[in-house]
Design an enzyme around this catalytic site. Structure first.
Site, mmCIF file in Angstrom:
data_model
loop_
_atom_site.group_PDB
_atom_site.id
_atom_site.type_symbol
_atom_site.label_atom_id
_atom_site.label_comp_id
_atom_site.label_asym_id
_atom_site.label_seq_id
_atom_site.Cartn_x
_atom_site.Cartn_y
_atom_site.Cartn_z
ATOM 1 C CE LYS A 65 52.740 -23.212 -46.351
ATOM 2 N NZ LYS A 65 51.699 -24.239 -46.648
ATOM 3 C CG ASP A 101 48.023 -23.329 -48.568
ATOM 4 O OD1 ASP A 101 48.333 -23.787 -49.685
ATOM 5 O OD2 ASP A 101 48.767 -23.402 -47.571
#
Length: 280
Positions: A65, A101
């Site tokens: 990520k 997120d």
């Protein structure tokens, strides 16, 4: 046929294929979504395959990520603030990166507990990792005036708070350790567990949610088990609780829309399907 993916190493545990394939079937779309195990040494080659047209985009999970950010030609403001990318897509010949997120966290609370942020003076966030960072960015956007970041090691919380206070030019974020939870809890409007506490029914001796006021909301990003010890203790104390599986579902919505051109719905049927497929 449009192909999307989730990459990580390992990746067999990912629930993303179950989630996105449900939507592909529900909306009768002809695309595919597959899990691909990509070792760190192969990340550049995989992103080159995206750019060459092998995929329209996909999701990124641990350990890629942060590393994938340097391989993107365009980054969203949110990805830059959070310092990680979990969603990729091709647009105008360039590889774009975003982080959903924050969206997933906020959308889950909006759905499960409307007006949860009406009282937004004090929030307590447990953990100082990547998930916590995304949540902290969301909380400052929702107007929280004081946000305590509690971590096992004070140094990590201090670094995170210093960085975010600089990014947002504020003094809202305050670092401390988990040992201070019971002292801070009586003033909390929202308590978020963004750490691994709760997995395998683990519990932190320093964290007693019953110290929180009756109006407080307790939420946990851990969803295996669905009701963590933190949520169970809070529920028994009469506090409002929100489990973490909704964040998983909602964070997937923007990516699916990017890849397949349709904004999917997070429904009870989808939630049940994901929970039936979990590995408790």
């Amino acid at each position: 046929m449009e192909r999307a993916f989730v990459i990580g190493h390992p990746i067999s545990h990912s629930k993303s294929p179950l989630l996105h394939r449900h939507w592909l079937q529900e909306y009768n779309l002809g695309g595919t979504y597959e899990a691909v195990d990509v070792e760190p040494a192969d990340l550049v080659a995989f992103t080159n395959a995206i750019k060459s047209g092998a995929f329209i985009g996909g999701n990124v999970t641990i350990p890629h990520k942060e590393a994938v950010m340097a391989l993107c030609e365009k980054l969203s403001a949110t990805a830059t603030q959070i310092g990680a990318v979990n969603t990729l897509w091709m647009q105008n010949g360039q590889l774009h990166g975003d982080n959903t997120d924050k969206y997933g966290f906020l959308a889950n609370l909006d759905q499960q507990c409307p007006k949860w942020d009406a009282q937004n003076s004090v929030a307590i966030v447990l953990g100082a990792g990547g998930a916590a960072r995304a949540i902290l960015v969301g909380l400052i956007e929702r107007g929280y005036q004081t946000i305590y970041v509690l971590n096992r090691t004070a140094e990590r919380a201090q670094r995170l708070c210093a960085e975010l206070n600089t990014v947002f030019q504020t003094k809202i974020f305050s670092p401390t350790t988990l040992q201070d939870f019971n002292k801070l809890a009586p003033n909390a409007d929202l308590i978020v567990n963004a750490s691994s506490i709760g997995m395998n029914n683990t519990k932190c001796e320093h964290v007693d949610p019953t110290r929180a006021p009756k109006h407080a909301i307790i939420t946990d990003i851990v969803y295996t088990p669905l009701e963590t010890p933190l949520l169970a203790d809070a529920r028994r104390a009469g506090l409002r609780t929100i489990d973490g599986v909704g964040m998983l579902l909602h964070q997937a919505v923007p990516g699916f829309e990017r890849w397949f051109g349709l904004r999917p719905r997070v429904t009870q049927q989808l939630r049940d399907k994901i929970l039936d497929g979990r590995h408790d």
